[in-house]
Design a protein around this motif. Structure first.
Motif, PDB file in Angstrom:
ATOM      1  N   VAL A   1     -41.679  17.660 -75.676  1.00  0.00           N
ATOM      2  CA  VAL A   1     -41.005  18.126 -74.464  1.00  0.00           C
ATOM      3  C   VAL A   1     -39.646  17.446 -74.309  1.00  0.00           C
ATOM      4  O   VAL A   1     -38.631  18.109 -74.099  1.00  0.00           O
ATOM      5  N   THR A   2     -39.595  16.128 -74.432  1.00  0.00           N
ATOM      6  CA  THR A   2     -38.299  15.447 -74.333  1.00  0.00           C
ATOM      7  C   THR A   2     -37.412  15.845 -75.509  1.00  0.00           C
ATOM      8  O   THR A   2     -36.198  15.956 -75.363  1.00  0.00           O
ATOM      9  N   GLY A   3     -38.012  16.102 -76.657  1.00  0.00           N
ATOM     10  CA  GLY A   3     -37.244  16.559 -77.810  1.00  0.00           C
ATOM     11  C   GLY A   3     -36.586  17.904 -77.555  1.00  0.00           C
ATOM     12  O   GLY A   3     -35.413  18.105 -77.874  1.00  0.00           O
ATOM     13  N   THR A   4     -37.326  18.830 -76.977  1.00  0.00           N
ATOM     14  CA  THR A   4     -36.774  20.147 -76.653  1.00  0.00           C
ATOM     15  C   THR A   4     -35.623  20.017 -75.661  1.00  0.00           C
ATOM     16  O   THR A   4     -34.568  20.634 -75.829  1.00  0.00           O
ATOM     17  N   LEU A   5     -35.821  19.201 -74.632  1.00  0.00           N
ATOM     18  CA  LEU A   5     -34.786  19.047 -73.613  1.00  0.00           C
ATOM     19  C   LEU A   5     -33.561  18.313 -74.139  1.00  0.00           C
ATOM     20  O   LEU A   5     -32.420  18.710 -73.869  1.00  0.00           O
ATOM     21  N   CYS A   6     -33.763  17.258 -74.912  1.00  0.00           N
ATOM     22  CA  CYS A   6     -32.620  16.537 -75.493  1.00  0.00           C
ATOM     23  C   CYS A   6     -31.854  17.442 -76.454  1.00  0.00           C
ATOM     24  O   CYS A   6     -30.612  17.449 -76.457  1.00  0.00           O
ATOM     25  N   ASP A   7     -32.562  18.204 -77.260  1.00  0.00           N
ATOM     26  CA  ASP A   7     -31.924  19.131 -78.187  1.00  0.00           C
ATOM     27  C   ASP A   7     -31.107  20.171 -77.416  1.00  0.00           C
ATOM     28  O   ASP A   7     -29.970  20.471 -77.778  1.00  0.00           O
ATOM     29  N   ALA A   8     -31.670  20.703 -76.347  1.00  0.00           N
ATOM     30  CA  ALA A   8     -30.964  21.695 -75.533  1.00  0.00           C
ATOM     31  C   ALA A   8     -29.686  21.101 -74.955  1.00  0.00           C
ATOM     32  O   ALA A   8     -28.618  21.719 -75.013  1.00  0.00           O
ATOM     33  N   LEU A   9     -29.779  19.907 -74.418  1.00  0.00           N
ATOM     34  CA  LEU A   9     -28.598  19.273 -73.836  1.00  0.00           C
ATOM     35  C   LEU A   9     -27.565  18.960 -74.909  1.00  0.00           C
ATOM     36  O   LEU A   9     -26.362  19.117 -74.680  1.00  0.00           O
ATOM     37  N   GLY A  10     -28.023  18.550 -76.070  1.00  0.00           N
ATOM     38  CA  GLY A  10     -27.112  18.222 -77.155  1.00  0.00           C
ATOM     39  C   GLY A  10     -26.373  19.423 -77.724  1.00  0.00           C
ATOM     40  O   GLY A  10     -25.257  19.299 -78.223  1.00  0.00           O
TER      41      GLY A  10
ATOM     42  N   GLY B   1     -25.743  22.202 -75.886  1.00  0.00           N
ATOM     43  CA  GLY B   1     -25.105  22.952 -74.807  1.00  0.00           C
ATOM     44  C   GLY B   1     -25.909  24.137 -74.327  1.00  0.00           C
ATOM     45  O   GLY B   1     -25.381  25.011 -73.634  1.00  0.00           O
ATOM     46  N   ALA B   2     -27.194  24.183 -74.672  1.00  0.00           N
ATOM     47  CA  ALA B   2     -28.050  25.261 -74.174  1.00  0.00           C
ATOM     48  C   ALA B   2     -28.187  25.141 -72.659  1.00  0.00           C
ATOM     49  O   ALA B   2     -28.094  24.052 -72.094  1.00  0.00           O
ATOM     50  N   SER B   3     -28.406  26.260 -71.997  1.00  0.00           N
ATOM     51  CA  SER B   3     -28.602  26.252 -70.548  1.00  0.00           C
ATOM     52  C   SER B   3     -29.972  25.677 -70.217  1.00  0.00           C
ATOM     53  O   SER B   3     -30.965  26.027 -70.859  1.00  0.00           O
ATOM     54  N   VAL B   4     -30.005  24.820 -69.207  1.00  0.00           N
ATOM     55  CA  VAL B   4     -31.267  24.209 -68.772  1.00  0.00           C
ATOM     56  C   VAL B   4     -31.424  24.434 -67.273  1.00  0.00           C
ATOM     57  O   VAL B   4     -30.529  24.119 -66.489  1.00  0.00           O
ATOM     58  N   LEU B   5     -32.572  24.981 -66.895  1.00  0.00           N
ATOM     59  CA  LEU B   5     -32.958  25.136 -65.498  1.00  0.00           C
ATOM     60  C   LEU B   5     -34.143  24.216 -65.265  1.00  0.00           C
ATOM     61  O   LEU B   5     -35.160  24.322 -65.950  1.00  0.00           O
ATOM     62  N   ALA B   6     -34.005  23.311 -64.305  1.00  0.00           N
ATOM     63  CA  ALA B   6     -35.068  22.342 -64.032  1.00  0.00           C
ATOM     64  C   ALA B   6     -35.532  22.458 -62.590  1.00  0.00           C
ATOM     65  O   ALA B   6     -34.711  22.493 -61.670  1.00  0.00           O
ATOM     66  N   THR B   7     -36.836  22.525 -62.416  1.00  0.00           N
ATOM     67  CA  THR B   7     -37.420  22.481 -61.083  1.00  0.00           C
ATOM     68  C   THR B   7     -37.947  21.065 -60.903  1.00  0.00           C
ATOM     69  O   THR B   7     -39.015  20.717 -61.414  1.00  0.00           O
TER      70      THR B   7
END
Length: 185
Positions: free
Chosen positions: A98-107, A109-115
């Motif tokens: 999960v942290t890998g997916t989110l870190c990869d997305a941020l790295g 420039g993928a869009s991230v929506l967080a609740t």
């Protein structure tokens, strides 16, 4: 193959609605690449989540020698995003899928929506303002779990988790994802 929508689930009461959100997203035609943290699995059954709709694709940790089975997501939904996981990704810690997916997305420039589901007791922690500032500067958009607005997040009063879960409308996520940059649904 089109990139799936990343859908990661962390451990907080709102995770109990992850199946409803996944169903709403797949009903709109999204293919999901799903990851559930160990703590998230206390709130939702990852196996049940993985079979939502005809478009869901469960993810798991890959062995280093295995090829990726799906393209990397260009958009990721963190539902919910917890204090622990938010602080980890702000620090660049990739200690699980999960942290890998989110870190990869941020790295990338993928869009991230967080609740966010962070209570007022943790909101005052000395690192929290920095984490929120960092995630905001990185382009993360935050959905308020009480009203569905995409806005600067606010703390949830301790003890209202059940109310938030009961009042959450999965359509809020669908609408917010449709407004993210990179939406190709």
């Amino acid at each position: 193959m089109t990139a799936p929508l990343g859908f990661v689930v962390c451990g907080a009461p709102l995770a109990a609605r992850a199946i409803d959100v996944a169903r709403a997203l797949t009903d709109e035609g999204w293919t999901l690449s799903i990851g559930v943290s160990e703590a998230g699995a206390e709130w939702v059954d990852p196996d049940k989540l993985a079979v939502i709709g005809e478009h869901a694709v469960a993810t798991r940790r890959r062995h280093a020698t295995e090829r990726r089975r799906t393209p990397r997501p260009e958009q990721v939904v963190a539902f919910p995003l917890t204090f622990n996981t938010a602080n980890k990704i702000a620090a660049g810690i990739m200690d699980n899928h999960v942290t890998g997916t989110l870190c990869d997305a941020l790295g990338t420039g993928a869009s991230v929506l967080a609740t966010l589901m962070v209570n007022d007791r943790l909101w005052g922690h000395p690192t929290w303002d920095g984490t929120l500032d960092w995630l905001t500067a990185a382009g993360v958009r935050f959905l308020d779990p009480r009203v569905g607005d995409v806005t600067r997040p606010e703390p949830l009063p301790s003890g209202i988790g059940e109310q938030v879960v009961d009042g959450f409308d999965p359509r809020w996520i669908v609408d917010a994802v449709a407004a993210l940059p990179g939406d190709d649904s």
